[in-house]
Design a protein around this motif. Structure first.
Motif: not given
Length: 434
Positions: A353-367
C-alpha cells in the motif's frame, strides 16, 4: 599528508554521531586505496561527534583525514564551501552522513566524468535501506511529496535517480520508489539536477562557481548549483552503476525551510529551470497523468494495462513479482493488497500500500495505507497519512480553484509548445462528468 589526493570526500555533519560513524566505516570498507582524503565539517555538534569523530577518522584514514570544527551551525552550504577551500583533491565528492557507500561506488562516477567531457557533475544511484527505519517526514504536508514509513521490502527501492521539474517548476525525484533493478532505473540519462547528498564534480568548477549559494538553509542549494553548472553549457548525469544507500533526511528540522528555499530558487533561477518531468515520462514509454488535486505522476500505457488485466487473478507470489516488473500497475496493487489483507499479512500489505500510494497516488490508495499503518501499529505513519488525506480533501472541496489552476497551467503548457501536457490540463479544467 604527502601526495596530492585525487579525491576529497566532504561530509558535513551536525550531531547524529551514530550515522556519521556508520558512514565513515562504510566509506572505508567500500573504497580501497589511499587516493582520497576525507574532510568532516562539524556544524557545532553537541553530541559525541567532536570527541569521537577525530580519533575514528584517523584510525580509518590516517593522515588523509581532517576534522573541521565550527562554533556555529550555519548549515549545509557554508560547511561544504569551507571544506572545498581546504580540500586538495582534483575532484570533490559531497556526501551526507546518512549514507553508506557500496563497493565500487567511485570508479563508475570517475569514468563518466572522464569519458563524457561535457559533464559538469555526476551522482550515484541512491537507494532506500532494506528493512531499516525510513527517512523522517517533511514537517509540512506538501501533496507533491511521497509518504515514507518503515520499509520491509527485500528489493532496494530508488530514492534518487536525478531530479526533473514539473510544469510548476517544482523538483521531483525521478522514479522514486521504483525497484532499483527496474530497467528505467538503469537507463543512461541526463537530468536537470542532482542531489548534493552524493555529488561528484571537479573542484575547479565548484570554486569557479563560488560554491553553494549561502542564502539557502539546508535545502535547494544543490538545485541552484546544478542550474549554474548547466548555464556553463555542462550536463549532469546520474550513474546507476554506482550505488549508495541513503537513509535520507535524518537531521531534525531538515524540511523546516523548504518553502522559503523554494521561493529563493524561483527568485534566483527561474529562467534556468525548464520543465522536463513530462519529457522523461514520455521518452521512457509511459504516460503523464494528474491526480484530481493536480499532482503530476506517471502511469502505464493503456496497452500495458490491457495486457496485464487478466493477470490480476494470479497467485500472490506471481502478483508480487509482476509488481516488481510493472511498478505502476494499479490493478496489481489492488489485487495483491486484497490478498494480503485477507491473509492478515499486514506488514507486507503495508509495504504494498505504501508503494501504491507513492507511485499511483489516490485517495483510495491513501485510505488503504492508513488502514495498514494502523493495523501495524505505525502511529506516526497513520497520523501523516491522515493529515495528507485531510489536505487533499480540502483541495478537492474547492473545485473552482483547482479548475482555475489547471487552466493557468494549460496556458503555460501551450506557451511551451507542450501539446500533450496542455490537453492533460485542459481535461482537468472540465467539471466532473464532462
Amino acid at each position: 599528508m604527502n601526495a596530492e589526493p585525487l579525491l576529497s570526500v566532504i561530509i558535513p555533519v551536525h550531531d547524529q554521531w551514530p550515522l556519521t560513524r556508520q558512514c565513515l566505516h562504510g566509506l572505508r570498507t567500500a573504497t580501497h586505496g589511499n587516493f582520497f582524503e576525507v574532510l568532516v565539517v562539524d556544524n557545532a555538534s553537541q553530541d559525541a561527534t567532536p570527541t569521537a569523530c577525530p580519533p575514528l577518522g584517523r584510525k580509518l584514514f590516517g593522515d588523509r583525514f581532517a576534522f573541521l570544527r565550527r562554533n556555529m551551525n550555519q548549515g549545509f552550504g557554508p560547511a561544504c564551501n569551507l571544506a572545498a577551500h581546504t580540500a586538495r583533491g582534483e575532484l570533490l565528492f559531497f556526501l551526507n552522513n546518512d549514507t553508506v557507500p557500496q563497493p565500487g561506488w567511485f570508479e563508475p562516477l570517475r569514468a563518466a566524468l572522464t569519458e563524457e567531457p561535457d559533464l559538469g557533475a555526476v551522482g550515484p544511484l541512491l537507494v532506500y535501506p532494506v528493512s531499516k527505519p525510513s527517512p523522517k517526514q517533511s514537517a509540512d504536508h506538501d501533496t507533491n511529496a511521497g509518504v515514507k514509513p518503515q520499509t520491509t521490502a527485500q528489493c532496494p527501492q530508488t530514492q534518487h535517480l536525478g531530479i526533473a521539474f514539473c510544469l510548476q517548476k517544482r523538483p521531483h525525484h525521478l522514479y522514486e520508489h521504483f525497484p532499483a533493478r527496474h530497467p528505467l532505473v538503469g537507463k543512461k540519462r541526463r537530468v536537470s539536477a542532482l542531489t548534493a547528498a552524493a555529488l561528484l564534480l571537479p573542484r575547479s568548477l565548484f570554486l569557479t562557481l563560488d560554491g553553494f549559494y549561502p542564502g539557502y538553509v539546508n535545502g535547494y542549494e544543490d538545485l541552484e548549483l546544478c542550474a549554474r553548472i548547466r548555464r556553463q553549457g555542462l550536463a549532469l548525469r546520474c550513474v546507476p552503476e554506482s550505488t549508495i544507500i541513503h537513509y535520507s533526511s535524518q537531521t531534525p528540522g531538515r524540511f523546516d525551510h523548504d518553502q522559503a528555499n523554494a521561493r529563493l530558487l524561483q527568485e534566483r533561477c527561474a529562467a534556468l529551470i525548464t520543465p522536463d518531468l513530462n519529457r522523461h515520462i514520455v521518452q521512457d514509454g509511459l504516460k503523464p497523468a494528474l491526480t484530481p488535486w493536480l499532482l503530476p505522476h506517471a502511469v502505464q500505457q493503456d496497452e500495458d494495462t490491457r495486457h496485464l488485466a487478466p493477470l490480476t487473478q494470479s497467485p500472490l507470489p506471481a502478483l508480487l513479482d509482476l509488481l516488481e516488473a510493472h511498478p505502476l500497475w494499479q490493478a496489481g496493487y489492488e489485487a495483491a493488497g486484497r490478498l494480503l489483507q485477507e491473509k492478515s499479512d499486514w506488514p507486507q500489505a503495508l509495504e504494498i500500500r505504501l508503494r501504491q500510494a507513492n507511485l499511483r497516488p489516490s485517495l483510495a490508495a491513501y485510505t488503504h495505507l492508513l488502514r495498514a499503518a494502523l493495523k501495524c501499529g505505525q502511529q506516526s505513519l497513520a497520523t501523516e497519512t491522515q493529515n495528507r488525506i485531510a489536505v487533499i480533501n480540502r483541495l478537492l472541496a474547492d473545485p473552482h480553484t483547482l479548475r482555475r489552476k489547471a487552466a493557468h497551467l494549460a496556458n503555460q503548457a501551450r506557451m511551451l509548445g507542450e501539446d500533450d501536457l496542455e490537453r492533460l490540463y485542459r481535461q482537468a479544467c472540465k467539471p466532473c462528468g464532462q
